[in-house]
Design an enzyme around this catalytic site. Structure first.
Site, short mmCIF file in Angstrom:
data_model
loop_
_atom_site.label_atom_id
_atom_site.label_comp_id
_atom_site.label_asym_id
_atom_site.label_seq_id
_atom_site.Cartn_x
_atom_site.Cartn_y
_atom_site.Cartn_z
N HIS A 228 0.83 -1.20 0.00
CA HIS A 228 0.00 0.00 0.00
C HIS A 228 0.86 1.26 0.00
CE1 HIS A 228 -3.57 2.44 1.28
NE2 HIS A 228 -2.59 3.21 1.73
N GLU A 229 1.79 1.31 0.92
CA GLU A 229 2.56 2.53 1.08
C GLU A 229 3.53 2.75 -0.07
OE1 GLU A 229 1.54 4.57 3.00
OE2 GLU A 229 0.50 3.52 4.58
N HIS B 179 1.86 4.60 -2.75
CA HIS B 179 1.90 6.06 -2.60
C HIS B 179 3.25 6.60 -3.07
CE1 HIS B 179 -1.92 6.55 -0.64
NE2 HIS B 179 -1.59 5.86 0.42
N HIS C 222 3.38 6.79 -6.73
CA HIS C 222 2.56 7.93 -7.14
C HIS C 222 3.41 9.20 -7.10
CE1 HIS C 222 -1.83 9.68 -6.88
NE2 HIS C 222 -1.13 10.20 -7.88
N GLU D 280 -6.28 7.44 -1.52
CA GLU D 280 -5.93 6.08 -1.10
C GLU D 280 -6.22 5.03 -2.18
OE1 GLU D 280 -4.32 5.43 1.53
OE2 GLU D 280 -4.50 7.33 2.59
N TYR E 83 -11.28 6.49 3.07
CA TYR E 83 -10.69 5.16 2.92
C TYR E 83 -11.67 4.21 2.22
CZ TYR E 83 -6.44 5.96 5.59
OH TYR E 83 -5.20 6.41 6.00
#
Length: 739
Positions: free
Chosen positions: A529-530, A533, A536, A559, A674
């Site tokens: 998940h992180e 980011h 991105h 998210e 979320y």
């Protein structure tokens, strides 16, 4: 300044604690997302990459340096503010402002100053030196106040207003076919809107009120976060009280002799690697009760800051002529207003409640059986501190899922290798660890520094930026999981690309003398998940930093791209490819993986209802007509019983004192984001990746349409192009068991 983009608390991460975000400053598009720092364990990231000539992988831009002194941090912040005010004064004095003589230099200044601001304010979250952290806090306060002052400069607003009047209906600028002019158009539009939302259309008297309120809110948020970061609280138990907690976890706890009783006790901190295993594994219900409530009631000094902030936000919305703070903050999100959000939350609560009741009934039966086996009385109740334990026990008893056993196949170094390889394959990237001491610039010896390359043409790798991994807990470090954008991509005044820098900061268990750090499945999910980011951040292709990266999109979509990537951690083939037993090197048995994957939606309704509790509380406190009449204790605990279907017993806890999202300018009246974003995440995954998770064609389209475009176009337009149709919630409802 930073917006914290934190780990997604979705179904795939249902065994995680809630996490918090950092602070935000108005008009600053930088942010915090997630994590990584590896200690002495080495991992070779280049080894699985395509055989590219290493001479092609020399980064054209060095990583930033981190050789700060406490005095230098504050001095640089003061110089930055002085120089910025000088530049703003000169721009405000231009008699006939245009895009060329006003917007371009304004944009160039914002591009250049943001990386320094981010470094100065980031250090409070990661430095091992308390003097550095304190100075970073001081710098943050100075910069926050400066940015609030700048956001309320009427002379700058007048210039923007003149230019916006000229360009808003001008086809030379508002046509998407001319990307450079259209980007200027979007930059002007966003800046102008920010000034309006800061109160620049108000009287001088009211603007001073707004300024005072904003400074107080910023100070409260800063201190709230500092209290969380610096807290060293713990709860102590005897070995008997910790019966059920594995030997591996027991080795993590510091031992000491209780001066009153003379007993040997174990310190359980409120860091994830300590508190979560106790809540999941301790057989003694009183141990779990004490541990849960101690964790919920930590940092009591934050309550006054929270209450004061709610009052200030209410005052701010009144001065700015919004019905409440939620509607003020939602104006810039996809949802737009409180009615939309409450309808979204209420609809989900109604649909999920029947499923949640079925799940609770099964867990209550398990508790009754367990209490009999432990020779303890069963009172026909299911308490909040019961849930992690019986959720974990249910998985073990019915699916043969032993999360600690599974973690033995995921030592951190090989797991990261495998995870990066998946990102490389799907999005045609390459990660190369920097090991040359002369080029390695980090803030702590544990941190890893990697250059990242786009490999669309393997014979001509394209450097796209630097990423740091800071993975393990230490005193004073940010205690949860977040990705911090240090520098966004932009093109400078010489038409040269400045490459982004981003950092993943998290708290995985440390290696011991005889065992490496082993990742739990939820930690694998968190990393995916992180890192999403972080990517991105890295692939932003616009010319100005404000329009690149996670912070450039509406905060209730931010998210979605990373939530989509969590799906890979529930795929059998990908999980096997990541595995390597820390002792034998063997791949994980298929039977273990199949049992794990089969649990993806077990007790999923209860997890989703827990998220709806956070979201509803967030919306209730930010739509209250009279904050002084709010009973936060009753609201927090009452909503939890009502929505989560668990009981508080004779305890009322104050989890809102460590609910950092709610103090963030981006996530306040925005935690619903979320689940809102998960609608889009699930649609993207099932439409483009479910049939072939390693499809590079879809991965590159995702990289270039959803991520690289940042905030230059509307989210719905990007989604429609990527999906080939308008987005819908069919896949989301199916994933939630509501089809």
């Amino acid at each position: 300044m930073f917006k914290a983009i934190t780990t997604g608390l979705r179904n795939s991460n249902k065994n995680s604690n809630s996490i918090i975000s950092g602070k935000t400053l108005k008009n600053r598009k930088t942010r915090i997302v997630s994590f990584f720092a590896v200690p002495a364990i080495a991992f070779t990231i280049l080894k699985y990459s395509t055989m590219t000539n290493s001479s092609l992988l020399i980064a054209p831009q060095p990583a930033p340096t981190w050789n700060w002194t406490p005095e230098g941090i504050v001095k640089d912040a003061e110089s930055l503010i002085k120089d910025s005010n000088r530049i703003f004064d000169n721009l405000a004095a231009i008699s006939s402002p245009t895009v060329e003589n006003f917007i371009v230099p304004y944009m160039n200044h914002e591009n250049k100053v943001s990386p320094l601001i981010n470094q100065l304010t980031f250090l409070q979250h990661v430095s091992a030196d308390k003097d550095i952290r304190d100075s970073s806090m001081k710098a943050t306060e100075l910069i926050q106040n400066f940015e609030i002052e700048a956001s309320l400069r009427k002379d700058l607003f007048i210039q923007f207003d003149k230019i916006w009047t000229d360009v808003k209906d001008n086809s030379e600028f508002n046509e998407k076919s001319d990307s450079k002019n259209y980007e200027s158009y979007r930059f002007i539009e966003k800046c102008h809107k920010d000034f309006i939302r800061s109160g620049l259309n108000l009287s001088d008297e009211k603007r001073e009120i707004v300024k005072d309120i904003q400074k107080k809110i910023a100070s409260n948020s800063l201190n709230f976060s500092k209290n969380l970061g610096e807290q060293k609280e713990f709860i102590a138990f005897t070995k008997e009280e910790l019966d059920g907690v594995s030997d591996a976890v027991m080795e993590q706890f510091e031992k000491f002799k209780d001066e009153k009783t003379g007993e040997e006790k174990f310190k359980v901190t409120f860091k994830y690697p300590d508190i979560l295993p106790v809540l999941k594994s301790a057989k003694n219900p009183n141990t779990r009760k004490l541990a849960f409530n101690a964790d919920q009631n930590k940092v009591p000094e934050n309550e006054a800051l929270f209450v004061d902030t709610l009052k200030l936000r209410n005052d701010l919305s009144t001065v700015l002529d919004y019905s409440n703070y939620a509607n003020y903050n939602l104006e810039m999100k996809m949802a737009k207003n409180e009615e939309t959000v409450f309808n979204f939350l209420d609809d989900l609560k109604t649909k999920l409640r029947p499923l949640g009741l079925k799940e609770i009934e099964i867990l209550k039966q398990l508790k009754e059986k367990d209490m009999k086996e432990l020779n303890l009385p069963y009172d026909n109740h299911y308490y909040i501190w019961d849930h992690r334990y019986y959720d974990n026990k249910y998985l073990k008893d019915n699916f043969n899922v032993d999360l600690e056993k599974i973690s033995e196949y995921y030592p951190i170094e090989s797991s990261i290798d495998g995870m990066l390889k998946i990102y490389e394959t799907v999005m045609k990237l390459k990660f190369v660890e920097e090991t040359d001491p002369a080029k390695r610039n980090v803030w702590h010896e544990d941190v890893k520094q990697l250059s990242v390359w786009k490999m669309d043409n393997p014979d001509a790798p394209e450097f796209i930026g630097w990423i740091y991994f800071d993975l393990h807990p230490r005193d004073g470090k940010y205690g949860h999981a977040a990705n911090f954008g240090i520098s966004s991509s932009y093109v400078d005044e010489n038409d040269k690309r400045s490459y982004p820098v981003t950092a993943l900061v998290c708290n995985f268990s440390k290696p011991t003398s005889d065992k490496p750090s082993l990742l739990k499945h939820n930690e694998l999910t968190t990393f995916f998940h992180e890192l999403g980011h972080g990517i991105h951040d890295l692939v932003g292709a616009n010319r100005c930093s404000r329009l690149n990266g996670p912070g450039s999109v509406p905060w209730d979509f931010v998210e979605a791209p990373s939530q989509m990537l969590e799906f890979w951690t529930w795929n059998k083939n990908e999980l096997i490819s990541l595995s390597k037993h820390y002792k034998t090197g063997e791949k994980i048995p298929e039977s273990l993986i199949e049992s794990l994957v089969s649990t993806k939606h077990v007790n999923g309704a209860l997890f989703a209802l827990r998220q709806l509790h956070f979201s509803t509380f967030d919306m209730e406190v930010h739509t209250a007509e009279d904050v002084s009449k709010l009973n936060l204790l009753e609201l927090w605990n009452g909503l939890r019983e009502q929505i989560c279907l668990v009981e508080n017993g004779d305890e009322m806890s104050k989890g809102y004192d460590s609910f950092g999202h709610i103090m963030s300018g981006a996530y306040s009246a925005g935690y619903y984001g979320y689940m809102w974003a998960e609608v889009f995440a699930t649609d993207m995954y099932y439409t483009k990746f479910a049939a072939d998770p390693l499809n590079s064609k879809s991965g590159v389209e995702y990289r270039d349409i959803i991520l690289s475009r940042g905030g230059i176009y509307e989210v719905n337009d990007n989604l429609e192009e990527f999906l080939g149709r308008e987005p819908n919630n069919s896949a989301f409802l199916k994933e939630m068991g509501l089809n």
